[in-house]
Enzyme design. Structure first.
Site, PDB file in Angstrom:
ATOM      1  N   THR A  37       0.827  -1.202   0.000  1.00 23.12           N
ATOM      2  CA  THR A  37       0.000   0.000   0.000  1.00 23.12           C
ATOM      3  C   THR A  37       0.866   1.258   0.000  1.00 23.12           C
ATOM      4  OG1 THR A  37      -1.760  -1.182   1.134  1.00 23.12           O
ATOM      5  CG2 THR A  37      -1.777   1.222   1.306  1.00 23.12           C
TER       6      THR A  37
ATOM      7  N   TYR B  34     -12.406  -5.177  -5.118  1.00 22.98           N
ATOM      8  CA  TYR B  34     -13.422  -4.319  -5.738  1.00 22.98           C
ATOM      9  C   TYR B  34     -14.798  -4.574  -5.136  1.00 22.98           C
ATOM     10  CZ  TYR B  34     -16.482  -1.903  -8.944  1.00 22.98           C
ATOM     11  OH  TYR B  34     -17.451  -1.067  -9.453  1.00 22.98           O
TER      12      TYR B  34
ATOM     13  N   TYR C  35      -2.524 -10.393   3.497  1.00 21.07           N
ATOM     14  CA  TYR C  35      -2.397  -8.959   3.771  1.00 21.07           C
ATOM     15  C   TYR C  35      -3.771  -8.426   4.183  1.00 21.07           C
ATOM     16  CZ  TYR C  35      -1.069  -4.059   2.867  1.00 21.07           C
ATOM     17  OH  TYR C  35      -0.821  -2.712   2.977  1.00 21.07           O
TER      18      TYR C  35
ATOM     19  N   LYS D 127       0.101 -10.126   7.472  1.00 20.73           N
ATOM     20  CA  LYS D 127       0.366  -8.759   7.904  1.00 20.73           C
ATOM     21  C   LYS D 127      -0.960  -8.172   8.349  1.00 20.73           C
ATOM     22  CE  LYS D 127       1.577  -4.095   6.624  1.00 20.73           C
ATOM     23  NZ  LYS D 127       1.744  -3.058   5.603  1.00 20.73           N
TER      24      LYS D 127
END
Lengths: 303, 303
Positions: B47, B110, B140, B170
């Site tokens: 990110t 999405y 993630y 994570k």
């Protein structure tokens, strides 16, 4: 008042084979049928098309498959938004180069807390990078999914900065009040409700037409209301649309629409969706197909 | 208890030139410095890297630029998640083929209302399509941005189905309680808090390390706490980390981190972010650089 792209533009669903690949021949057959049923054009590569579950190459090929089948570019309104500016530019420029009617542009949708300035910069760069090939842009507002949307203030800035390019908006907010407010705020902009559930009211207020998932199965019915909204039977036509809409929406809009297409075409692979989306569970599908609104719909032989 | 990939893996920020292109040489220089400062490896294409603002080709080239510069593949933990399964497969397989330490996998982000079954199917297909090239996968979890996350039930199913592949997570939920709960629920899984703000507490509970945006500017400090968390000065080290973290987080984490990198490297283009993200406004940047925690940080000459 002739608004750009006025009419019915179904967001064309995408057929996936059992191996996950796109059946381009079946896709184009479905598009042709939608045009035969009265659609003015085809909003390919939208949310209902599972466009964001397709690679850039697959999306480009979906556009090209329509052209190769002889469907004119001016009947195509592809979705070209992407999180990466470079991807959005590539697809938008391609749409412009082939002479598409326009594009439906999602805002970049990964980062959530973005400012209007940041989205404006994205669009400005997109238009600049497309150069002379930039097509007409319809802003695609679908905050329930994209989370990022086009605020009234941002739309105003874009229309002022790019009056020849930014010509419309699809409002899939699900918020009728927002659609009516945008129509009122931007009388020159072509506003399309993302559901036919309030199409009559929207047309009376000045909407340009409709871009709705359930148009994949009810294009003829929606077209009829579009043509006859000033006639006496308009309210009855709206009620008819609502029955079909409710039948699919209450079971899961996208998989339900695809289940009905599978039934109509006799092509069971239409039931497939790409992960992370899923087909209807079998009992739900059976229940859907037994719904009187769907039974009636499937009984109609197209002209 | 040796957890896979234990240690500090900064999510490497990406330098964009004024024209928007990626400066691969500056990127690799920054990565080298992070390794010199004590990072165990590099969580590129996350990110903070603005990976979802990059095309697939740019992301592949970012991986390859590290290899070309002589950084071993086993020090790379690229983000390879995407909305389209085909894109996620392409990048994940590439990471596997070069022998990357693993990949950080975003769920497809999405569609918002997706089931655990649908996300499970996505991962299962991804692993199948990568075949023998599948790398180790770190899940993630960043629901504040992706909106879609990895529930405890889903993690349990994935770990059971793919015990050799799904080896860690994570957790960028920003929810310390969630991190501690996951560590407790999955003792064999390598759990990385997405912020060093509670690193000491997480390490005491059994976390594997840290993957945090501010590690781009404070890798040496975070590494020190990672090495000394059982020593007497651990609480003081944590307090020091918190000062730097707060200085950037309170001004906008990603643009603030990039502003500090620009200052440290003397390369002003580091301040750039790709739209829809924006650089810090000038007064905010000046204020950040005058923050005592940042003044102290920039005064340190690396060993």
């Amino acid at each position: 008042m002739a608004l750009p792209l006025a009419g019915l533009w179904p967001p064309v669903a995408t057929p996936f084979r059992a191996d996950g690949g796109i059946d381009e021949a079946a896709l184009v057959r479905h598009s042709r049928r939608l045009l035969d049923d009265g659609a003015h054009g085809l909003a390919i590569l939208g949310t209902t098309s599972e466009a964001n579950s397709q690679t850039l190459d697959e999306r480009r090929r979906a556009i090209d498959a329509h052209l190769a089948a002889g469907i004119p570019a001016e009947r195509l309104l592809p979705g070209t938004g992407a999180c990466a500016l470079g991807d959005a530019v590539a697809l938008t420029r391609h749409a412009g180069e082939i002479g598409a009617a326009g594009v439906l542009l999602l805002p970049p949708f990964y980062y959530r807390k973005v400012s209007d300035d940041g989205i404006f910069a994205f669009v400005a760069r997109l238009i600049e990078d497309c150069g002379g090939s930039v097509p007409r842009i319809m802003l695609y507002h679908i905050p329930p999914i994209a989370m990022v949307g086009w605020s009234e203030a941002l739309v105003g800035r874009l229309v002022e900065a790019f009056p020849e390019v930014v010509v419309g908006m699809k409002d899939s907010s699900g918020d009728k009040a927002n659609t009516l407010r945008m129509i009122s705020a931007f009388p020159g902009l072509a506003i399309f409700p993302g559901s036919e559930g309030y199409l009559l009211e929207a047309l009376r207020a000045g909407a340009a037409g409709c871009i709705s998932a359930s148009a994949n199965i009810n294009a003829a019915g929606i077209r009829r209301l579009y043509d006859r909204w000033q006639e006496d039977d308009a309210d009855a036509l709206q009620a008819g649309l609502n029955g079909v809409r409710k039948a699919v929406e209450s079971r899961g809009l996208m998989p339900a629409v695809k289940a009905v297409i599978a039934e109509r075409t006799g092509e069971p692979f239409w039931r497939n969706l790409r992960p992370p989306l899923e087909p209807l569970a079998e009992p739900v599908r059976a229940d859907l197909l037994a719904d009187p609104a769907i039974v009636d719909l499937l009984a109609v032989v197209p002209a």
